[in-house]
Design a protein around this motif. Structure first.
Motif, mmCIF file in Angstrom:
data_model
loop_
_atom_site.group_PDB
_atom_site.id
_atom_site.type_symbol
_atom_site.label_atom_id
_atom_site.label_comp_id
_atom_site.label_asym_id
_atom_site.label_seq_id
_atom_site.Cartn_x
_atom_site.Cartn_y
_atom_site.Cartn_z
ATOM 1 N N ARG A 175 0.744 -1.170 -0.004
ATOM 2 C CA ARG A 175 -0.107 0.022 0.193
ATOM 3 C C ARG A 175 1.004 1.528 -0.097
ATOM 4 O O ARG A 175 0.669 2.270 -0.846
ATOM 5 N N ALA A 176 2.028 1.210 0.807
ATOM 6 C CA ALA A 176 2.802 2.383 0.973
ATOM 7 C C ALA A 176 3.656 2.655 -0.436
ATOM 8 O O ALA A 176 3.723 3.821 -0.797
ATOM 9 N N ILE A 177 4.006 1.527 -0.998
ATOM 10 C CA ILE A 177 4.549 1.703 -2.717
ATOM 11 C C ILE A 177 3.533 2.236 -3.462
ATOM 12 O O ILE A 177 3.779 3.073 -4.423
ATOM 13 N N VAL A 178 2.301 1.708 -3.506
ATOM 14 C CA VAL A 178 1.439 2.302 -4.461
ATOM 15 C C VAL A 178 1.010 3.668 -4.189
ATOM 16 O O VAL A 178 0.844 4.534 -4.957
ATOM 17 N N ALA A 179 1.013 4.022 -2.761
ATOM 18 C CA ALA A 179 0.733 5.553 -2.332
ATOM 19 C C ALA A 179 1.914 6.404 -2.667
ATOM 20 O O ALA A 179 1.832 7.685 -2.517
ATOM 21 N N GLY A 180 3.070 5.728 -2.805
ATOM 22 C CA GLY A 180 4.259 6.704 -3.069
ATOM 23 C C GLY A 180 5.055 7.167 -1.913
ATOM 24 O O GLY A 180 5.800 7.897 -1.867
ATOM 25 N N THR A 181 4.354 6.461 -0.739
ATOM 26 C CA THR A 181 4.955 6.626 0.791
ATOM 27 C C THR A 181 6.176 6.051 1.088
ATOM 28 O O THR A 181 6.814 6.325 1.944
ATOM 29 N N ALA A 182 6.310 4.895 0.291
ATOM 30 C CA ALA A 182 7.499 3.609 0.759
ATOM 31 C C ALA A 182 8.700 4.286 0.450
ATOM 32 O O ALA A 182 9.116 5.148 -0.877
ATOM 33 N N GLU A 183 9.667 4.160 1.116
ATOM 34 C CA GLU A 183 11.167 4.658 0.802
ATOM 35 C C GLU A 183 11.971 3.328 0.074
ATOM 36 O O GLU A 183 12.449 2.484 1.011
ATOM 37 N N LEU A 184 11.823 3.283 -0.973
ATOM 38 C CA LEU A 184 12.314 2.153 -1.866
ATOM 39 C C LEU A 184 13.710 1.942 -1.886
ATOM 40 O O LEU A 184 14.535 0.942 -1.792
ATOM 41 N N ALA A 185 14.443 3.173 -2.013
ATOM 42 C CA ALA A 185 15.815 3.273 -1.946
ATOM 43 C C ALA A 185 16.363 2.658 -0.983
ATOM 44 O O ALA A 185 17.378 1.770 -1.090
ATOM 45 N N PRO A 186 16.235 3.155 0.417
ATOM 46 C CA PRO A 186 16.843 2.539 1.686
ATOM 47 C C PRO A 186 16.445 1.060 1.541
ATOM 48 O O PRO A 186 17.360 0.036 2.054
ATOM 49 N N LEU A 187 15.463 0.446 1.256
ATOM 50 C CA LEU A 187 14.968 -0.852 1.263
ATOM 51 C C LEU A 187 15.845 -1.625 0.158
ATOM 52 O O LEU A 187 16.356 -2.902 0.611
#
Length: 202
Positions: free
Chosen positions: A27-39
């Protein structure tokens, strides 16, 4: 039996928590709130082993969020290449479906890690663009082979640890059997001798 039940309960709780975490991350990825780079920077293949598979997480009511999150990841992956011709919306949708299909027995974390490895050239370079044939015909099998090798190494390590524990249990049994062979009176004398060995008549 009680210990087995507690272990099973603990594993079930962990599985449920991992499932909820994956849905929250989606949900966070879809909403654009997930911090994908650190993950991406911290994610390893080892981390994928105890995560729920795509087919389980995104079944039933979760199918919509599953398609959405994978499409975001696919689009991000394709945009990371500097080719002048970009994929059309239809091509992105087809690539999303192919990704879900190929990763149905893997995890969301696998998709993230695979795309990171692919775009950084871990499976080879591309000069003619990126399509399903290249991604799932060449790169995906390489990823799966690496994952299978790592899983095999982990299995061998766990088996080795288990064998060590079995050996120590066997040694305890043997020692106990030897002690049982010594008569009780002799054991009392041995004990008395051991606690008085440093005492003299003075």
């Amino acid at each position: 039996m009680e210990l087995q039940n507690q272990t099973n309960k603990s594993l079930q709780t962990q599985c449920n928590q991992n499932l909820l975490n994956t849905i929250s991350l989606s949900r966070a990825i879809v909403a654009g709130t997930a911090e994908l780079a650190p993950l991406e920077m911290t994610l390893t293949m080892q981390d994928t082993f105890d995560q729920p598979i795509v087919r389980k997480v995104f079944s039933g009511e979760g199918a919509g969020i599953g398609f959405s999150v994978v499409k975001v990841l696919v689009t991000r992956f394709i945009d990371s290449f500097g080719f002048s011709t970009k994929l059309s919306e239809t091509q992105l949708e087809i690539l999303t479906i192919d990704t879900i299909e190929n990763f149905k027995y893997e995890t969301l974390q696998d998709i993230i890690l695979f795309f990171k490895m692919a775009r950084s050239g871990k499976f080879g370079s591309t000069k003619r663009g990126v399509d399903s044939n290249l991604i799932f015909g060449e790169w995906f099998p390489m990823y799966m082979e690496q994952k299978a090798d790592l899983r095999e190494l982990q299995y061998v390590k766990e088996k080795s640890e288990m064998n060590k524990n079995l050996v120590s249990i066997e040694e305890v049994k043997k020692t106990y059997e030897k002690l049982k062979e010594i008569p009780f009176i002799q054991r009392v004398k041995n004990y008395a001798d051991s606690i008085t060995k440093d005492i003299n008549r003075e």
